[in-house]
Scaffold this active site. Structure first.
Site, PDB file in Angstrom:
ATOM      1  N   HIS A 379       0.861  -0.955   0.284  1.00 47.76           N
ATOM      2  CA  HIS A 379      -0.050  -0.118  -0.098  1.00 47.76           C
ATOM      3  C   HIS A 379       1.148   1.278  -0.227  1.00 47.76           C
ATOM      4  O   HIS A 379       0.145   2.122   0.069  1.00 47.76           O
ATOM      5  CB  HIS A 379      -0.497   0.230   0.993  1.00 47.76           C
ATOM      6  CG  HIS A 379      -2.368  -1.105   1.244  1.00 47.76           C
ATOM      7  ND1 HIS A 379      -3.028  -0.642   1.026  1.00 47.76           N
ATOM      8  CD2 HIS A 379      -2.532  -2.102   1.829  1.00 47.76           C
ATOM      9  CE1 HIS A 379      -3.639  -1.767   1.127  1.00 47.76           C
ATOM     10  NE2 HIS A 379      -3.635  -2.638   2.044  1.00 47.76           N
ATOM     11  N   LYS A 573      -7.370  14.239   4.903  1.00 50.30           N
ATOM     12  CA  LYS A 573      -6.495  13.397   4.614  1.00 50.30           C
ATOM     13  C   LYS A 573      -5.656  13.598   5.581  1.00 50.30           C
ATOM     14  O   LYS A 573      -5.216  14.100   6.241  1.00 50.30           O
ATOM     15  CB  LYS A 573      -6.068  12.876   3.362  1.00 50.30           C
ATOM     16  CG  LYS A 573      -5.641  14.474   2.753  1.00 50.30           C
ATOM     17  CD  LYS A 573      -4.857  13.775   1.352  1.00 50.30           C
ATOM     18  CE  LYS A 573      -5.597  14.007   0.415  1.00 50.30           C
ATOM     19  NZ  LYS A 573      -5.821  13.378  -0.675  1.00 50.30           N
ATOM     20  N   ARG A 574      -5.194  12.093   6.213  1.00 49.18           N
ATOM     21  CA  ARG A 574      -3.875  12.414   7.130  1.00 49.18           C
ATOM     22  C   ARG A 574      -3.339  13.653   6.716  1.00 49.18           C
ATOM     23  O   ARG A 574      -2.493  13.151   5.615  1.00 49.18           O
ATOM     24  CB  ARG A 574      -2.830  10.567   7.267  1.00 49.18           C
ATOM     25  CG  ARG A 574      -3.959   9.628   7.925  1.00 49.18           C
ATOM     26  CD  ARG A 574      -3.747  10.450   9.574  1.00 49.18           C
ATOM     27  NE  ARG A 574      -2.332  10.392  10.169  1.00 49.18           N
ATOM     28  CZ  ARG A 574      -2.192   9.281  10.560  1.00 49.18           C
ATOM     29  NH1 ARG A 574      -3.508   8.489  11.199  1.00 49.18           N
ATOM     30  NH2 ARG A 574      -1.089   9.189  11.718  1.00 49.18           N
ATOM     31  N   LYS A 579       1.232  14.448   0.677  1.00 50.63           N
ATOM     32  CA  LYS A 579       0.555  14.374   0.173  1.00 50.63           C
ATOM     33  C   LYS A 579      -0.015  16.139   0.199  1.00 50.63           C
ATOM     34  O   LYS A 579      -0.806  17.328  -0.410  1.00 50.63           O
ATOM     35  CB  LYS A 579      -0.567  13.830   1.710  1.00 50.63           C
ATOM     36  CG  LYS A 579      -0.822  12.620   2.144  1.00 50.63           C
ATOM     37  CD  LYS A 579      -1.673  12.480   2.839  1.00 50.63           C
ATOM     38  CE  LYS A 579      -2.267  11.176   3.348  1.00 50.63           C
ATOM     39  NZ  LYS A 579      -2.629   9.933   1.726  1.00 50.63           N
ATOM     40  N   THR A 681      -8.173   7.341  -2.094  1.00 49.25           N
ATOM     41  CA  THR A 681      -9.447   6.657  -2.300  1.00 49.25           C
ATOM     42  C   THR A 681     -10.514   7.704  -1.801  1.00 49.25           C
ATOM     43  O   THR A 681     -12.065   7.378  -2.606  1.00 49.25           O
ATOM     44  CB  THR A 681      -9.889   5.238  -0.993  1.00 49.25           C
ATOM     45  OG1 THR A 681      -9.989   5.028   0.091  1.00 49.25           O
ATOM     46  CG2 THR A 681      -9.026   4.109  -1.656  1.00 49.25           C
ATOM     47  N   LYS A 685     -14.499   9.038  -3.129  1.00 50.22           N
ATOM     48  CA  LYS A 685     -15.708   9.256  -2.596  1.00 50.22           C
ATOM     49  C   LYS A 685     -16.006  10.461  -3.347  1.00 50.22           C
ATOM     50  O   LYS A 685     -17.680  11.233  -3.500  1.00 50.22           O
ATOM     51  CB  LYS A 685     -15.385   9.364  -1.330  1.00 50.22           C
ATOM     52  CG  LYS A 685     -15.147   7.681  -1.126  1.00 50.22           C
ATOM     53  CD  LYS A 685     -13.942   7.263   0.768  1.00 50.22           C
ATOM     54  CE  LYS A 685     -13.655   5.686   0.682  1.00 50.22           C
ATOM     55  NZ  LYS A 685     -12.593   6.428   1.779  1.00 50.22           N
TER      56      LYS A 685
HETATM   57  C1  26V Z   1       2.560   2.405   8.459  1.00 52.13           C
HETATM   58  C2  26V Z   1       2.776   2.126   9.918  1.00 52.13           C
HETATM   59  C3  26V Z   1       3.939   1.663  10.310  1.00 52.13           C
HETATM   60  C4  26V Z   1       4.116   1.327  11.510  1.00 52.13           C
HETATM   61  C5  26V Z   1       3.272   2.148  12.357  1.00 52.13           C
HETATM   62  C6  26V Z   1       1.666   1.317  11.959  1.00 52.13           C
HETATM   63  C7  26V Z   1       1.417   1.858  10.242  1.00 52.13           C
HETATM   64  C8  26V Z   1       0.116   1.719   9.526  1.00 52.13           C
HETATM   65  C9  26V Z   1       0.247   1.590   8.991  1.00 52.13           C
HETATM   66  C10 26V Z   1       1.094   2.534   7.673  1.00 52.13           C
HETATM   67  C11 26V Z   1       1.810   2.501   7.074  1.00 52.13           C
HETATM   68  C12 26V Z   1      -0.409   2.572   6.100  1.00 52.13           C
HETATM   69  C13 26V Z   1      -0.229   2.707   4.385  1.00 52.13           C
HETATM   70  C14 26V Z   1      -1.456   3.010   3.855  1.00 52.13           C
HETATM   71  O1  26V Z   1      -1.948   3.637   4.781  1.00 52.13           O
HETATM   72  N1  26V Z   1      -1.200   3.369   1.965  1.00 52.13           N
HETATM   73  C15 26V Z   1      -2.667   4.259   1.886  1.00 52.13           C
HETATM   74  O2  26V Z   1      -3.507   2.884   0.751  1.00 52.13           O
HETATM   75  C16 26V Z   1      -4.092   3.201   0.349  1.00 52.13           C
HETATM   76  C17 26V Z   1      -5.153   1.975   0.464  1.00 52.13           C
HETATM   77  O3  26V Z   1      -4.184   1.372  -0.758  1.00 52.13           O
HETATM   78  C18 26V Z   1      -4.026   4.239  -0.436  1.00 52.13           C
HETATM   79  O4  26V Z   1      -5.578   3.929  -0.929  1.00 52.13           O
HETATM   80  C19 26V Z   1      -2.961   5.186  -0.145  1.00 52.13           C
HETATM   81  O5  26V Z   1      -2.546   5.975  -1.321  1.00 52.13           O
HETATM   82  C20 26V Z   1      -2.113   5.277   0.685  1.00 52.13           C
HETATM   83  O6  26V Z   1      -1.370   5.654   1.291  1.00 52.13           O
END
Ligand code: 26V
Length: 836
Positions: A379, A573-574, A579, A681, A685
């Protein structure tokens, strides 16, 4: 994107219960639950009504759950299915579900009935729905995608389980104090959790630490030093057009021996509670999306816990259904195991351990099953997000898993050596173990494990999947051609259109019928409506009503009055540098200065709305939030500006807030540096709700533009190749400032303290970052962005032309349903047929 959702929908008799049946039953269930709740509470309140409504709905869902399980247990004999259907197990550390009651009532068709029941108790349905806290057990896109997938699993009738953790505290609550983000714990279960079904009988042991012994027969045994127990809590996810359900099974840790009695008797109470405290810690809190080292051991334990409990559950169910482990992944009652990013990437190691050590299979047989069962989605391309674990920590917690990983690695590297003889550098790059050659410690590479152990690996949008095999996974793509593919993300139209935007839904129903809820491709038939003036007018009336609702919320939440007829320009968004919320703010400052310089020009009134959380340790993201507040204060109180420009920052962004904001947006900001946003995503929306997009050629924006026609999107900025080229040539952000007086004024005003009451130090780090590094090329894209925003103004000044494009945006979104996404996963990853 060619798909055949109808093939995926499981055939098999399951007629919908007639609404009057259900209405009768919910009346009974509600009356009982309400009576019980009221007996405990002092007086009737919306909270009492909410719990009673949820309990009643859950009772009906539980019946559907039992029916679904009974059907799925004989899925090898589903009439009409061309191939055996594999039950899908979607392993994810995050599920961002939001509220459940609205969705449950829509799925059960019981909103009118419950509304009547509540009215009889003096409660308004809307107020009751509002009381429900979001289940926010996720950080952002990855977690919300998992929630949309569960909805589609149910809707498509796919035998399926989502597996996650039952965090006590979800995503932190964000408050703003003096313009700064302050985090507070999200105690989402404090009023109880009426939705969950505790499965007291479903418990599995999960071990940590200890050592590995070998018996006379050479069989290896892991003797963990610490033993926890995983208990299942189910959350039932209903389909909307059948009685099928999917299940989100969340694990709760308890200590195998909650009291160390010996310690207790010796008066050592802290020691006596040690195991209980350790178990509680595991479920305590969702990890934020940052990679700080602190607390990493707990994160690894959480991942191992999720994986072990889930796989034991899969195996136990399979043994119950099929009687033996044969065909776990391939025969009639087969199973697929999907990894939502690398967070559950221990799964192949744990599955191997269970098959080898607990069930006595040989290596080759176990490995074949594992590879056929497991698949993985990546992701993000951010290299810092690629998970690795120090070998010493890994060995201390999971000694047997490490042995298995070494063995997988040895066999894998031998294969690579045979295929690419003499390339030692390649071996080092692709090894499951990072040898830490540059003085670093040795580490386990979780993405490498996920790739080697999967039969399929995918990215989440076309560009992302392409870049994935060209950059971070290029070596693996050379070793395993054919393993990598793309599955573009989608969103559920039930939550993101039907529930979030009832007025637009009604309008669509009248024009093209109700079928879009199940087959979003039908939106295409809306195309002619774009040139129908009467329809456009109705469409705009819906948008205005939604904007009025958001304007009310903004006034209630932060006390700012905004004009619903102004252009609502939204970025939610985050908060992350890639971003580029900062680019958005630079534009606001530029516009502010331009209005002051030229007050009599025909400015198109604009309300810029930003919302989002920053990871608590992410200093730059927090500084961007503060800057947004500083700029908002100055702009919103400047009498020279009036209604021409407003900036609002809505605190505590989450699923429920998104459901209000998105239907009210005119313009959707999707402005990540090309090549950085895997998919997005939110972009989908917004367009689905009739907002136009201003966006870069990045992630799923590209496929959206292709689907709706590029002329219906405001595309700007450097593309991926140009970004790479500029960086390769040595990027100098200052150059752009020298070339643009406008950009210079913007940066200088921020650096000079114009928005920070003269405090020139507040944004020094931020402006220095922009001038010296600017990793995400804000300076390079600034001029193109500001120019494109002028085009936005020009179009908004022609309401008819704007409305026509907005309608075409909706009409072009048919491909972006999560039903289509899931149908593709079934076709290419999860069906037995896809194994070839
Ligand atoms: C990384 C980590 C690192 C350790 C601690 C917890 C944690 C939680 C999440 C992440 C990475 C998150 C990656 C993510 O959310 N990617 C997003 O995924 C979406 C669904 O595929 C996509 O639409 C977004 O572009 C993408 O940023």
């Amino acid at each position: 994107m060619q798909i055949s959702q109808s093939n995926t929908r499981l055939k098999g008799a399951m007629p919908m219960t007639t609404p009057s049946d259900s209405a009768l039953r919910i009346t009974e269930q509600f009356a009982q639950a309400y009576g019980r709740e009221l007996a405990q509470a002092a007086q009737p309140t919306a909270a009492v009504a909410l719990r009673a409504a949820a309990t009643a709905a859950r009772a009906l869902l539980a019946e559907r759950w039992a029916q679904t399980q009974a059907q799925d247990a004989v899925r090898d004999s589903v009439p009409g299915a061309a191939h055996p259907v594999r039950r899908v197990h979607y392993l994810s550390m995050e599920f961002l579900m939001g509220r459940a009651l609205t969705n449950a009532l829509a799925a059960l068709g019981l909103e009118p009935e419950l509304s009547r029941l509540l009215a009889a108790q003096g409660q308004q349905l809307g107020n009751v729905l509002e009381r429900e806290p979001d289940a926010a057990l996720g950080n952002g896109g990855l977690g919300r995608l998992a929630a949309c997938f569960l909805d589609s699993f149910a809707e498509l009738g796919l035998p399926s389980f989502g597996y996650g953790l039952r965090y006590q505290y979800g995503m932190f609550a964000q408050a703003i104090q003096d313009g700064r983000q302050v985090e507070a714990p999200d105690d989402w279960m404090r009023l109880g959790q009426p939705w969950e079904v505790a499965r007291a009988e479903l418990r599995y042991p999960v071990g940590f630490g200890g050592r590995v012994t070998v018996d006379e027969a050479g069989q290896r045994h892991w003797q963990p030093a610490e033993q926890l127990e995983a208990q299942a809590f189910d959350f039932i996810v209903p389909a909307h057009h059948s009685e099928r359900v999917s299940t989100l099974r969340q694990w709760h840790a308890t200590a195998a021996a909650p009291i160390d009695f010996k310690a207790f008797c010796a008066g050592d109470y802290a020691g006596a509670a040690r195991h209980r405290v350790a178990a509680d810690a595991l479920n305590w809190v969702l990890y934020p999306d940052d990679s700080s080292e602190a607390g990493r051991e707990l994160r690894l334990k959480q991942e191992a816990f999720l994986v072990s409990a889930s796989l034991q559950d899969v195996i136990a169910r399979h043994l119950r259904e099929a009687g033996s482990l044969d065909g776990l992944a391939t025969l009639g009652l087969a199973n697929a195991i999907h990894l939502n990013d690398t967070h559950p990437a221990l799964a192949p190691a744990e599955l191997m351990r269970l098959l080898l050590d607990e069930h006595g299979l040989g290596w080759d047989e176990a490995w074949k099953i594992t590879r056929q069962a497991v698949s993985y989605t990546n992701h993000t391309l951010m290299p810092e997000a690629l998970e690795t674990w120090s070998l010493s920590l890994f060995e201390a917690l999971l000694p047997r898993h490490l042995e298995i990983i070494y063995e997988i690695n040895a066999r894998f590297l031998a294969e690579v050596k045979a295929k690419f003889p003499g390339d030692d550098a390649l071996l080092a790059r692709v090894s499951l173990i990072d040898e830490g050659r540059n003085g670093g410690e040795r580490r386990v590479r979780m993405a490498a494990l996920a790739i080697v152990a999967s039969h399929r690996v995918n990215g989440v949008a076309a560009l992302h999947s392409e870049l994935m095999v060209q950059t971070i996974f290029a070596d693996y793509a050379a070793i395993f051609p054919g393993r990598f593919h793309n599955v573009t993300n989608g969103v559920t139209p039930r939550r993101w259109l039907q529930q979030a935007n009832p007025q637009l839904s009604t309008l669509l129903d009248a024009r093209i019928g109700k079928g879009w809820r199940q087959d979003l491709a039908l939106l295409r038939s809306l195309t002619p409506a774009a040139s129908d003036a009467a329809f456009r007018q109705q469409f705009q009336a819906v948008k205005l009503a939604n904007k009025q609702g958001l304007a009310d919320l903004i006034r209630r939440e932060i006390g700012v009055q905004v004009d619903p007829s102004s252009l609502f320009d939204v970025q939610i968004k985050r908060i992350h540098e890639y971003k580029r919320q900062l680019l958005n703010i630079l534009h606001v400052v530029a516009r502010y200065q331009a209005i002051i310089a030229n007050p009599d020009a025909a400015w198109v009134p604009r309300t810029v709305i930003i919302a989002g959380k920053a990871a608590s340790a992410y200093v730059m993201a927090k500084s961007i939030i503060q800057l947004a507040h500083d700029v908002a204060r100055v702009v919103n109180s400047d009498p020279r500006i009036g209604d021409k420009l407003k900036l609002v920052y809505l605190p505590n962004y989450g699923v429920s807030l998104a459901e209000v904001i998105i239907p009210a947006a005119d313009l959707s900001e999707q402005i990540s540096t090309a090549g950085t946003e895997a998919s997005g995503t939110g972009n989908m929306k917004f367009a689905l709700n009739g907002a136009l997009t201003i966006g870069t050629w990045d992630g799923a924006n590209i496929e959206m533009a292709e689907a709706m026609g590029e002329e219906n999107m405001f595309v700007f900025g450097l593309r991926t190749e140009a970004v790479a080229q500029i960086k390769a040539l040595g990027y100098d952000p200052r150059l752009y400032m020298e070339q643009s007086a406008q950009l210079r004024r913007v940066i200088e005003s921020i650096a000079g303290g114009e928005f920070s009451s003269g405090d020139a130090g507040r944004y020094r780090a931020l402006t220095e970052m922009l001038l010296n590094r600017d990793n995400y090329l804000l300076m390079a894209d600034f001029a193109a962005y500001v120019d494109k925003q002028l085009e936005v103004d020009a179009l908004y000044a022609q309401p008819e032309a704007w409305a026509a494009k907005a309608v075409l945006n909706v009409a072009g979104m048919g491909d972006f349903s999560s039903d289509r996404t899931i149908a593709e996963y079934v076709d290419r990853v999860w069906s037995v047929a896809s194994l070839g």
